[in-house]
Design an enzyme around this catalytic site. Sequence first.
Site, PDB file in Angstrom:
ATOM      1  N   ARG A  98       0.832  -1.210   0.000  1.00 28.94           N
ATOM      2  CA  ARG A  98       0.000   0.000   0.000  1.00 28.94           C
ATOM      3  C   ARG A  98       0.864   1.257   0.000  1.00 28.94           C
ATOM      4  O   ARG A  98       0.535   2.246  -0.655  1.00 28.94           O
ATOM      5  CB  ARG A  98      -0.917  -0.016   1.227  1.00 28.94           C
ATOM      6  CG  ARG A  98      -1.990   1.057   1.195  1.00 28.94           C
ATOM      7  CD  ARG A  98      -3.091   0.765   2.196  1.00 28.94           C
ATOM      8  NE  ARG A  98      -4.078   1.839   2.197  1.00 28.94           N
ATOM      9  CZ  ARG A  98      -4.384   2.582   3.254  1.00 28.94           C
ATOM     10  NH1 ARG A  98      -3.770   2.367   4.415  1.00 28.94           N
ATOM     11  NH2 ARG A  98      -5.286   3.522   3.174  1.00 28.94           N
ATOM     12  N   HIS A 136       0.535   4.223  -2.780  1.00 23.69           N
ATOM     13  CA  HIS A 136       0.260   5.601  -2.378  1.00 23.69           C
ATOM     14  C   HIS A 136       1.407   6.531  -2.770  1.00 23.69           C
ATOM     15  O   HIS A 136       1.180   7.704  -3.069  1.00 23.69           O
ATOM     16  CB  HIS A 136       0.014   5.676  -0.868  1.00 23.69           C
ATOM     17  CG  HIS A 136      -1.369   5.281  -0.472  1.00 23.69           C
ATOM     18  ND1 HIS A 136      -2.152   6.051   0.355  1.00 23.69           N
ATOM     19  CD2 HIS A 136      -2.113   4.186  -0.791  1.00 23.69           C
ATOM     20  CE1 HIS A 136      -3.327   5.453   0.531  1.00 23.69           C
ATOM     21  NE2 HIS A 136      -3.318   4.312  -0.147  1.00 23.69           N
ATOM     22  N   ASP A 137       2.618   6.018  -2.777  1.00 25.97           N
ATOM     23  CA  ASP A 137       3.753   6.830  -3.204  1.00 25.97           C
ATOM     24  C   ASP A 137       3.669   7.127  -4.697  1.00 25.97           C
ATOM     25  O   ASP A 137       3.764   8.278  -5.123  1.00 25.97           O
ATOM     26  CB  ASP A 137       5.063   6.113  -2.885  1.00 25.97           C
ATOM     27  CG  ASP A 137       6.279   6.943  -3.263  1.00 25.97           C
ATOM     28  OD1 ASP A 137       6.319   8.138  -2.905  1.00 25.97           O
ATOM     29  OD2 ASP A 137       7.182   6.407  -3.914  1.00 25.97           O
ATOM     30  N   VAL A 197       1.074   9.722  -6.174  1.00 25.33           N
ATOM     31  CA  VAL A 197       1.226  11.141  -5.819  1.00 25.33           C
ATOM     32  C   VAL A 197       2.638  11.575  -6.186  1.00 25.33           C
ATOM     33  O   VAL A 197       3.604  11.172  -5.536  1.00 25.33           O
ATOM     34  CB  VAL A 197       0.964  11.373  -4.314  1.00 25.33           C
ATOM     35  CG1 VAL A 197       1.122  12.853  -3.980  1.00 25.33           C
ATOM     36  CG2 VAL A 197      -0.429  10.889  -3.933  1.00 25.33           C
ATOM     37  N   GLY A 202       4.492  10.519  -8.437  1.00 22.06           N
ATOM     38  CA  GLY A 202       5.304   9.446  -8.994  1.00 22.06           C
ATOM     39  C   GLY A 202       6.030   8.630  -7.940  1.00 22.06           C
ATOM     40  O   GLY A 202       6.014   8.930  -6.747  1.00 22.06           O
ATOM     41  N   SER A 210       8.454  10.065  -1.899  1.00 23.23           N
ATOM     42  CA  SER A 210       8.013  11.290  -1.223  1.00 23.23           C
ATOM     43  C   SER A 210       7.069  10.964  -0.073  1.00 23.23           C
ATOM     44  O   SER A 210       6.933  11.750   0.872  1.00 23.23           O
ATOM     45  CB  SER A 210       7.339  12.238  -2.219  1.00 23.23           C
ATOM     46  OG  SER A 210       6.313  11.579  -2.938  1.00 23.23           O
ATOM     47  N   GLU A 218       3.278  14.516   2.686  1.00 24.18           N
ATOM     48  CA  GLU A 218       2.273  13.605   2.129  1.00 24.18           C
ATOM     49  C   GLU A 218       1.733  12.617   3.167  1.00 24.18           C
ATOM     50  O   GLU A 218       0.543  12.350   3.224  1.00 24.18           O
ATOM     51  CB  GLU A 218       2.875  12.795   0.967  1.00 24.18           C
ATOM     52  CG  GLU A 218       3.041  13.528  -0.323  1.00 24.18           C
ATOM     53  CD  GLU A 218       3.673  12.641  -1.385  1.00 24.18           C
ATOM     54  OE1 GLU A 218       3.443  11.415  -1.374  1.00 24.18           O
ATOM     55  OE2 GLU A 218       4.407  13.175  -2.229  1.00 24.18           O
ATOM     56  N   ASN A 266      -3.632   9.318   3.964  1.00 29.39           N
ATOM     57  CA  ASN A 266      -2.443   8.508   4.242  1.00 29.39           C
ATOM     58  C   ASN A 266      -2.257   8.178   5.720  1.00 29.39           C
ATOM     59  O   ASN A 266      -1.339   7.426   6.081  1.00 29.39           O
ATOM     60  CB  ASN A 266      -1.181   9.225   3.732  1.00 29.39           C
ATOM     61  CG  ASN A 266      -1.061   9.163   2.224  1.00 29.39           C
ATOM     62  OD1 ASN A 266      -1.508   8.212   1.594  1.00 29.39           O
ATOM     63  ND2 ASN A 266      -0.462  10.190   1.632  1.00 29.39           N
ATOM     64  N   PRO A 285      -7.498   6.624  -5.029  1.00 26.92           N
ATOM     65  CA  PRO A 285      -8.850   6.078  -5.155  1.00 26.92           C
ATOM     66  C   PRO A 285      -9.533   5.982  -3.794  1.00 26.92           C
ATOM     67  O   PRO A 285      -8.885   5.738  -2.782  1.00 26.92           O
ATOM     68  CB  PRO A 285      -8.622   4.689  -5.758  1.00 26.92           C
ATOM     69  CG  PRO A 285      -7.209   4.348  -5.413  1.00 26.92           C
ATOM     70  CD  PRO A 285      -6.458   5.638  -5.391  1.00 26.92           C
ATOM     71  N   HIS A 309      -5.695  -6.058  -2.505  1.00 31.74           N
ATOM     72  CA  HIS A 309      -6.584  -6.134  -1.345  1.00 31.74           C
ATOM     73  C   HIS A 309      -6.728  -7.554  -0.828  1.00 31.74           C
ATOM     74  O   HIS A 309      -7.312  -7.777   0.227  1.00 31.74           O
ATOM     75  CB  HIS A 309      -7.964  -5.570  -1.703  1.00 31.74           C
ATOM     76  CG  HIS A 309      -7.988  -4.079  -1.818  1.00 31.74           C
ATOM     77  ND1 HIS A 309      -9.078  -3.363  -2.282  1.00 31.74           N
ATOM     78  CD2 HIS A 309      -7.039  -3.151  -1.531  1.00 31.74           C
ATOM     79  CE1 HIS A 309      -8.812  -2.077  -2.275  1.00 31.74           C
ATOM     80  NE2 HIS A 309      -7.575  -1.926  -1.820  1.00 31.74           N
ATOM     81  N   THR A 310      -6.199  -8.514  -1.560  1.00 31.67           N
ATOM     82  CA  THR A 310      -6.254  -9.893  -1.096  1.00 31.67           C
ATOM     83  C   THR A 310      -5.461 -10.092   0.193  1.00 31.67           C
ATOM     84  O   THR A 310      -5.706 -11.046   0.936  1.00 31.67           O
ATOM     85  CB  THR A 310      -5.740 -10.861  -2.189  1.00 31.67           C
ATOM     86  OG1 THR A 310      -5.978 -12.203  -1.776  1.00 31.67           O
ATOM     87  CG2 THR A 310      -4.256 -10.690  -2.462  1.00 31.67           C
TER      88      THR A 310
END
Length: 330
Positions: free
Chosen positions: A64, A68-69, A72, A74, A78, A90, A96, A168, A198-199
């Site tokens: 995750r 998420h990195d 945002v 690329g 960050s 961030e 986050n 998302p 998500h598994t």
Amino acid sequence: MNRFINLVFFLSVSLSSCLFPSTASVKVRRNYYHKTCPNVENIVRAAVTKKFQQTFVTAPATIRLFFHDCFVQGCDASIMIASSDGSKAEKDHPDNLSLAGDGFDTVIKAKEAVDAVPSCRNKVSCADILAMATRDVIALAGGPSYEVELGRLDGLSSTAGSVDGKLPQPFFNLNQLNSLFAANGLTQKNMIALSAAHTVGFSHCSKFANRIHNFSRETAVDPALNQGYAAQLRGMCPKNVDTRIAIDMDPKTPRKFDNVYFQNLKIGKGLFSSDQVLFHDPRSKPTVNTWANDSHIFKRAFIAAITKLGRVGVKAGKNGNIRRNCAAFN
């Protein structure tokens, strides 16, 4: 005529740049460190394995964190930067705050292991370490292993404001999902494959409470949910539950990276609306059915998708550097 053709070409390139600002133009490649730190992948893998053996949360947390990195600014680490006085990074954006600390710790431990080798010290970026760690936790959790493309530099900025609208949400429909992923150069097929992470994920009750307690005026429970599953969720996440309570996103094989995620969708056991819509929308349903029935096809699609994700917004040259400390700018 030539001038007109050149103008059309220039405008098409400019439009493409506007539509896909996050798509990497910098090339990443395999074996990037074969001269500067040839054993880097083994070093990272050993550190990640040790962390994984301490807690399984290492797997979903690291996956995750990578996602998420990359979404945002690329894939530039960050997300790792800690906020400082007057500057909110961030990682402290509301979207986050639920990122598990084990993901951050995995990267930090791997970075320490790499830098403990004199010839590798300050030669490997935090962004690349996160990419390698993500590959390793997926394999450790039973998912596919794959060659990681490397050569990213670490980003030079990290602001909470840059996260707005980039990630998302659990209530997204297919159009919203496709639009967000397309902005990063990813297709619907890539999006469905990456959703399967998500598994091995987990979620706080607040992220799906509306589906089991107050879905609409007509019904408290989302009719798209398997009713038995909904009852289980209501038991684990009653109204006014402690916001720190988290549950597995895959009720069947929560500690295995597999295609059961898609099998769950077929029987109404997608935790988020954004999961379940992949089966209910006729545009994505055939892909879900195919991957639910064939784990090998799914794994190939996942490798292609996460490799493509790793190319998003890669920094090079004056646009990045190699951080000495992943949580702070040099």
